[in-house]
Design an enzyme around this catalytic site. Structure first.
Site, PDB file in Angstrom:
ATOM      1  CG  LEU A   1       7.996   1.792 -46.123  1.00  0.00           C
ATOM      2  CD1 LEU A   1       8.134   2.330 -47.545  1.00  0.00           C
ATOM      3  CD2 LEU A   1       9.375   1.547 -45.512  1.00  0.00           C
ATOM      4  N   GLY A   2       7.171   4.458 -42.671  1.00  0.00           N
ATOM      5  CA  GLY A   2       6.690   5.700 -42.044  1.00  0.00           C
ATOM      6  C   GLY A   2       7.318   5.977 -40.695  1.00  0.00           C
TER       7      GLY A   2
ATOM      8  CE  LYS B   1       1.697  17.016 -33.852  1.00  0.00           C
ATOM      9  NZ  LYS B   1       2.454  16.047 -33.061  1.00  0.00           N
TER      10      LYS B   1
ATOM     11  CG  HIS C   1      -6.529  42.944 -42.752  1.00  0.00           C
ATOM     12  ND1 HIS C   1      -6.319  42.871 -41.393  1.00  0.00           N
ATOM     13  CD2 HIS C   1      -7.788  43.445 -42.930  1.00  0.00           C
ATOM     14  CE1 HIS C   1      -7.398  43.324 -40.778  1.00  0.00           C
ATOM     15  NE2 HIS C   1      -8.314  43.669 -41.676  1.00  0.00           N
TER      16      HIS C   1
END
Ligand code: FAD
Length: 474
Positions: free
Chosen positions: A40-41, A53, A453
């Site tokens: 799956l995927g 990625k 910050h």
């Protein structure tokens, strides 16, 4: 035993399909999921978002290690060695972990999965649809369900007259090459082309990009394309725009790519490998659409805003649907919408102008909403602000000063219409801009929204403020 009639059968187990199946099951529906692949995927997990990625992360590390002495870490830069097989193995490991995760989620949500190729058999009979499944084990099965969701995704397009092989590659073959090529020609400069170009450039390949349009990443705001072009040229890419008549001739050293350049002159480029990244075609062959009333445009299935096709009870989501960008998060949101609709729960359709788009190159780019040109085209009087990362202290810490954030706002009411980022962590900080646009925030509201910050995200605060000429840090 009585025949099982599912509430819904989802055909296709990529991000659109599995997300829809899981959410439908969470709503208490009886769900079946069919996928033609052993795992799956879909494209996203096996050959797209996730593997690229994973490779990009390795390539970024490689770049950082080479400049480690800049950060006071000596003795590693030149000593670093690339083990390409291990890079690929790590990428495969990430994929495997998540395919296993999906198997677990199927069980957890009591979704019945079928491994095989699904085909529609026509309209529902007495409110029940029948999907034929040719199992990966060769066995035929029949699934009955009250509703059908089509989520069969897309395939890489190839240049007419060519086929992918060990030299001419698509996103599928390039993820398996056994060594980093010395040279690579990338045809197409959308997100897929640019990401692979970025990966292999970091790993040392000489990379040439050929784009038929006058700018790279053509769906982005023009200023983003211009800045990325400038920065990629600085990194040493050979980029050729407005090219035409591309031909590939294989030879013993790879392939000779010939094309006509923007001045009408014939050019050639020899490379070890050629990546064709010219878009993705909807995967509907063999799906049995012709047995239904479902309409297509250029092969894409047409739906209404609730993802319903014109065939009662049949929905379509993800890359096979026309009119929406082919992105995993668009497909999965469409899946959530359909699941909610089927369960009679609250849902709202996808708003085309609130979809983020990301390209994970170096530097990253990310955007949401209208580009300056699109906003003007739609009749807005716009106010634009731009904040360069050079004024952001976290960017200095990360040694990533290139790029800027551009905010496009409606001059009359101050509503933020578009945010366009090129620079560090762009693909992460875009989430805030998506929320701002989703909630129809104004520049003024965002100028008084506290940003932590030091963060890259606080560059957004300065970018919103720059619309009013009030950025503090420039
Ligand atoms: C290199 C690359 C990088 C990408 N990176 C990103 C990114 O960073 N972010 C992003 O948002 N998007 C990215 N994308 C796009 C993203 O992968 C797709 O938008 C997404 O996978 C589409 O999901 P889907 O569920 O519609 O289809 P797919 O993921 O293609 O899944 C479709 C599934 O349907 C199955 N199937 C097909 N036909 C049948 C049938 N008849 N019966 C049963 N099963 C069938 C297939 O086996 C497949 O598992 C990338 C794409 C590529 C190629």
């Amino acid at each position: 035993m009585a025949e099982t009639i599912f509430d819904v059968v989802v055909v296709g187990g990529g991000p659109a399909g599995y997300t829809c199946a899981i959410r439908a099951a969470q709503y208490g529906l009886k769900v079946a999921l069919v996928d033609a692949n052993e795992r799956l995927g879909g494209t996203c997990l096996l050959w797209g978002c996730i593997p690229t990625k994973a490779l990009l992360f390795s390539s970024e590390l490689w770049d950082q290690i080479h400049h480690a002495d800049r950060y006071g870490i000596e003795g590693v830069g030149d000593a670093a060695k690339l083990n390409w097989k291990a890079v690929l193995a790590r990428k495969d490991d990430v994929i495997t972990r998540h395919t296993k995760g999906l198997d677990f989620l199927m069980k957890k949500n009591k979704i019945t999965t079928f491994k095989g190729f699904g085909t529609l058999t026509g309209a529902a009979k007495d409110g029940v649809h029948t999907v034929d499944v040719k199992g990966t084990d060769g066995k035929a099965q029949v699934i009955k369900a009250k509703k059908v969701v089509l989520a069969t995704g897309s395939n890489a397009r190839m240049l007419p007259g060519y086929a992918a092989d060990e030299t001419i590659l698509t996103n599928y073959e390039i993820l398996k090459i056994d060594a980093v090529p010395k040279s690579l020609v990338v045809i197409g400069s959308g997100a897929v082309g640019i990401e692979f170009a970025s990966i292999f450039k970091s790993f040392g390949a000489e990379v040439t990009i050929l784009e038929m349009l006058p700018r790279i990443v053509p769906v982005e705001d023009e200023e983003i394309s211009k800045e990325l072009l400038r920065l990629m040229k600085k990194r040493g890419f050979d980029i050729n725009l407005s090219i035409k008549d591309t031909k590939i001739e294989k030879n013993k050293d790879g392939a000779l790519v010939s094309y006509t350049d923007q001045n009408g002159k014939p050019q050639t480029k020899q490379a070890e490998k050629v990546l064709v990244a010219v878009g993705r075609a909807p995967r509907t062959e063999g799906l049995g659409l012709e047995k239904t009333k479902i309409t297509t445009e250029r092969g894409f299935i047409m739906t209404n805003e609730w993802q319903e096709t014109v065939e009662p009870g049949i929905y379509a989501i993800g890359d096979i649907v026309g009119g929406l960008p082919q992105l995993a998060h668009v497909g999965s949101m469409a899946g959530l919408i359909v699941a909610a609709k089927l369960a009679g729960k609250y849902a709202r359709p996808i708003n085309r102008t609130r979809i983020p788009g990301c390209t994970y190159c170096e530097p990253q780019i990310a955007s949401v909403g209208l580009s300056e040109a699109k906003a003007k085209e739609q009749g807005y009087t716009v106010k634009v602000g731009k904040f360069p990362f050079v004024g952001n202290s976290k960017a200095t810490i990360l040694d990533a000063h290139d790029g800027f954030i551009k905010v496009v706002a409606d001059a009359k009411f101050g509503e933020i219409l578009g945010v366009h980022i090129i620079g560090p962590a762009a693909t992460e900080i875009i989430a805030e801009a998506v929320t701002a646009i989703e909630l129809e925030a104004t520049v003024e509201e965002m100028m008084f929204t506290i940003h932590a910050h030091p963060t890259v995200a606080e560059a957004l605060l300065d970018a919103y403020s720059s619309v009013e000429g009030k950025a503090v840090n420039v």
